[in-house]
Design an enzyme around this catalytic site. Structure first.
Site, mmCIF file in Angstrom:
data_model
loop_
_atom_site.group_PDB
_atom_site.id
_atom_site.type_symbol
_atom_site.label_atom_id
_atom_site.label_comp_id
_atom_site.label_asym_id
_atom_site.label_seq_id
_atom_site.Cartn_x
_atom_site.Cartn_y
_atom_site.Cartn_z
ATOM 1 N N ARG A 67 1.819 4.209 -5.851
ATOM 2 C CA ARG A 67 2.291 4.707 -4.555
ATOM 3 C C ARG A 67 2.667 6.192 -4.646
ATOM 4 O O ARG A 67 2.435 6.967 -3.727
ATOM 5 C CB ARG A 67 3.502 3.879 -4.099
ATOM 6 C CG ARG A 67 3.956 4.238 -2.710
ATOM 7 C CD ARG A 67 5.055 3.331 -2.198
ATOM 8 N NE ARG A 67 5.371 3.653 -0.818
ATOM 9 C CZ ARG A 67 6.593 3.724 -0.337
ATOM 10 N NH1 ARG A 67 7.632 3.445 -1.105
ATOM 11 N NH2 ARG A 67 6.810 4.049 0.924
ATOM 12 N N HIS A 71 1.777 9.434 -2.096
ATOM 13 C CA HIS A 71 2.803 10.240 -1.426
ATOM 14 C C HIS A 71 2.807 11.682 -1.914
ATOM 15 O O HIS A 71 3.219 12.581 -1.187
ATOM 16 C CB HIS A 71 4.175 9.572 -1.580
ATOM 17 C CG HIS A 71 4.303 8.353 -0.723
ATOM 18 N ND1 HIS A 71 5.086 8.286 0.405
ATOM 19 C CD2 HIS A 71 3.685 7.148 -0.807
ATOM 20 C CE1 HIS A 71 4.958 7.099 0.975
ATOM 21 N NE2 HIS A 71 4.110 6.384 0.252
ATOM 22 N N ASN A 96 9.043 8.618 2.738
ATOM 23 C CA ASN A 96 9.103 8.563 1.275
ATOM 24 C C ASN A 96 10.198 7.629 0.755
ATOM 25 O O ASN A 96 10.457 7.584 -0.452
ATOM 26 C CB ASN A 96 9.318 9.969 0.692
ATOM 27 C CG ASN A 96 8.012 10.756 0.653
ATOM 28 O OD1 ASN A 96 6.942 10.157 0.602
ATOM 29 N ND2 ASN A 96 8.103 12.071 0.695
ATOM 30 N N HIS A 199 -2.128 -2.003 -1.778
ATOM 31 C CA HIS A 199 -1.132 -2.994 -1.350
ATOM 32 C C HIS A 199 -1.405 -4.396 -1.889
ATOM 33 O O HIS A 199 -0.746 -5.346 -1.505
ATOM 34 C CB HIS A 199 -1.005 -2.994 0.177
ATOM 35 C CG HIS A 199 -0.406 -1.719 0.690
ATOM 36 N ND1 HIS A 199 -0.499 -1.303 1.980
ATOM 37 C CD2 HIS A 199 0.303 -0.749 0.046
ATOM 38 C CE1 HIS A 199 0.111 -0.138 2.125
ATOM 39 N NE2 HIS A 199 0.604 0.220 0.959
HETATM 40 C C1 HEM Z 1 -2.237 3.522 5.347
HETATM 41 C C2 HEM Z 1 -1.121 4.124 5.162
HETATM 42 C C3 HEM Z 1 -0.009 3.506 4.368
HETATM 43 C C4 HEM Z 1 1.191 3.081 4.828
HETATM 44 C C5 HEM Z 1 1.677 3.134 6.258
HETATM 45 C C6 HEM Z 1 1.923 2.554 3.709
HETATM 46 C C7 HEM Z 1 3.192 2.028 3.782
HETATM 47 C C8 HEM Z 1 3.840 1.424 2.736
HETATM 48 C C9 HEM Z 1 5.155 0.820 2.810
HETATM 49 C C10 HEM Z 1 6.033 0.796 4.054
HETATM 50 C C11 HEM Z 1 5.464 0.315 1.621
HETATM 51 C C12 HEM Z 1 6.772 -0.364 1.210
HETATM 52 C C13 HEM Z 1 7.687 0.712 0.656
HETATM 53 C C14 HEM Z 1 9.017 0.266 0.143
HETATM 54 O O1 HEM Z 1 9.678 -0.545 0.784
HETATM 55 O O2 HEM Z 1 9.417 0.732 -0.935
HETATM 56 C C15 HEM Z 1 4.348 0.585 0.765
HETATM 57 C C16 HEM Z 1 4.277 0.215 -0.541
HETATM 58 C C17 HEM Z 1 3.248 0.562 -1.377
HETATM 59 N N1 HEM Z 1 2.189 1.410 -1.071
HETATM 60 FE FE1 HEM Z 1 1.633 1.979 0.749
HETATM 61 N N2 HEM Z 1 1.160 2.678 2.593
HETATM 62 C C18 HEM Z 1 -0.025 3.262 2.941
HETATM 63 C C19 HEM Z 1 -1.059 3.603 2.106
HETATM 64 C C20 HEM Z 1 -0.994 3.522 0.734
HETATM 65 C C21 HEM Z 1 -1.922 4.135 -0.183
HETATM 66 C C22 HEM Z 1 -3.097 5.017 0.239
HETATM 67 C C23 HEM Z 1 -1.513 3.803 -1.435
HETATM 68 C C24 HEM Z 1 -2.112 4.191 -2.750
HETATM 69 C C25 HEM Z 1 -3.382 4.469 -2.938
HETATM 70 C C26 HEM Z 1 -0.335 2.968 -1.292
HETATM 71 C C27 HEM Z 1 0.334 2.367 -2.327
HETATM 72 C C28 HEM Z 1 1.438 1.541 -2.183
HETATM 73 C C29 HEM Z 1 1.979 0.724 -3.256
HETATM 74 C C30 HEM Z 1 1.411 0.539 -4.644
HETATM 75 C C31 HEM Z 1 3.130 0.117 -2.739
HETATM 76 C C32 HEM Z 1 4.107 -0.806 -3.472
HETATM 77 C C33 HEM Z 1 5.252 0.040 -4.005
HETATM 78 C C34 HEM Z 1 6.283 -0.728 -4.816
HETATM 79 O O3 HEM Z 1 6.155 -1.931 -5.012
HETATM 80 O O4 HEM Z 1 7.245 -0.075 -5.268
HETATM 81 N N3 HEM Z 1 -0.032 2.845 0.026
HETATM 82 N N4 HEM Z 1 3.364 1.269 1.463
#
Ligand code: HEM
Length: 338
Positions: A67, A71, A96, A199
């Site tokens: 993630r 970001h 973030n 995700h």
């Molecule tokens: C389409 C747009 C995206 C949105 C709106 C989005 C939104 C989110 C949100 C709300 C979370 C939960 C955050 C938290 O509560 O800590 C999340 C987690 C995550 N996102 Fe996204 N995301 C997007 C795209 C991406 C992309 C492009 C990647 C990487 C290539 C990514 C990788 C991740 C990962 C790996 C997690 C899990 C993080 C953890 O478990 O600590 N996301 N994302």
């Protein structure tokens, strides 16, 4: 003493050298696989070791590192600006919240500064660490072109326009297009299929889904729950994230399969089990639904090559707005500019 002809000769040679340097500058301005092979041969293995150690100590670190690259790249390009600490900085932006893994990058940087001072950028460490994290969760291995330099700016305002869970599909598409990423990249990078799709691993805080559970206004809805949620998932999520409860409680993004890259997330999105709204909307749009289906078709000869496409999308994301050549700097510590 130089003759006039001798002086002219030197000038011609100088200008040729200058031209060669300019041309070299142009080619140096491109990222390349193995950029540190001569200047810091242990760079990639050092980062891999640090990432392995971090994930062995806490499996959730893998998702955090993946993630983190997203970001980083979406604000000011992939220049590790998100790691710079000052008041107020990128980290404090709404989008973030919950981003982590900074200390793992700092640790890799400290080890690399001991081995090859001033050589390896924090931006490259972020990109390499994300790749290593993907591999550790059984995702596809891929080569990461390197040679990024670090940015000198971290600004709260610049991070205001990150893709958001509550964005419509059109806004998500536009934000990705603004970074040179296609609709296919959007699908591949966020909610995806087998071995990949960010995700498919990790968790979300209740914070990001409470409006979806209790006060949904997207897609023409007015209050209540998002109708796209399956009743079963809605029940489960409400139990984990009760109204007025602790918004920091974490739930899996890929319900039932959060620690491995696998084919769960797409199937979840398809059946109303996408946990965050920005994943769920991918199935409501004809274009992105087609992309999802291209990876899910049962006919092997028609099935798109998912691991290769995901790796390609990661490399593409990793080249957004990179600073190379003489731009930016190589930070001594990732949390501060030099
Ligand atoms: C389409 C747009 C995206 C949105 C709106 C989005 C939104 C989110 C949100 C709300 C979370 C939960 C955050 C938290 O509560 O800590 C999340 C987690 C995550 N996102 Fe996204 N995301 C997007 C795209 C991406 C992309 C492009 C990647 C990487 C290539 C990514 C990788 C991740 C990962 C790996 C997690 C899990 C993080 C953890 O478990 O600590 N996301 N994302």
């Amino acid at each position: 003493m130089k003759t006039k002809a001798g002086k002219m000769f030197v000038e011609i040679i100088d200008s040729r050298i200058f031209l060669i340097l300019v041309l070299m500058g142009v080619s140096e301005a491109q990222l390349q696989v193995g950029f540190y092979s001569k200047t810091c041969p242990s760079a990639e293995s050092t980062i891999r070791t640090v990432v392995r150690r971090a994930v062995a100590a806490d499996a959730a670190a893998a998702a955090r590192l993946l993630r983190l690259q997203f970001h980083d790249c979406f604000v000011e390009g992939c220049d590790a600006s998100i790691l710079i600490k000052h008041e107020p900085d990128e980290r404090q932006a709404h989008g973030n919240q919950g981003v982590g893994g900074y200390e793992i990058i700092d640790e890799a940087k400290a080890e690399l500064e001991r081995a090859c001072p001033g050589v390896v950028s924090c931006a490259d460490i972020v990109a390499l660490a994300a790749r290593d994290a993907i591999v550790l969760t059984k995702g596809p291995p891929y080569e990461v072109p390197t040679g990024r330099r670090d940015g000198k700016v971290s600004s709260l305002e610049l991070a205001a326009n990150l893709p958001d869970v509550d964005d419509s599909i059109n806004v998500l598409k536009t934000k990705f297009a603004g970074k040179g990423l296609s609709d296919k990249d959007l699908v591949l990078l966020s909610a995806e299929y087998r071995f990949t799709g960010a995700h498919t691993i990790g968790t979300t805080a209740c914070f990001f889904i409470t409006s979806r559970l209790y006060n949904f206004s997207g897609g023409g809805g007015g209050g209540g729950a998002d109708p796209a949620l399956s009743p079963e998932l809605l029940r489960n999520l409400k139990a984990k994230c009760p109204f007025g409860g602790d918004v920091n409680v974490r739930v899996p993004l890929d319900w039932g399969s959060e620690s491995l890259f696998d084919d769960h997330i797409l199937r979840n999105v398809k059946t109303g089990f996408g946990v965050i709204a920005s994943d769920a909307v991918l199935i409501g749009d004809i274009g992105t639904r087609k992309i999802i289906n291209s990876y899910l078709t049962r006919v092997p000869t028609r099935r798109a090559n998912f691991p290769a496409d995901f790796a390609g999308a990661m490399v593409k994301m990793g080249s957004i707005g990179v600073k190379t050549g003489v731009e930016g700097e190589i930070r001594r510590v990732c949390s501060a500019t030099n």
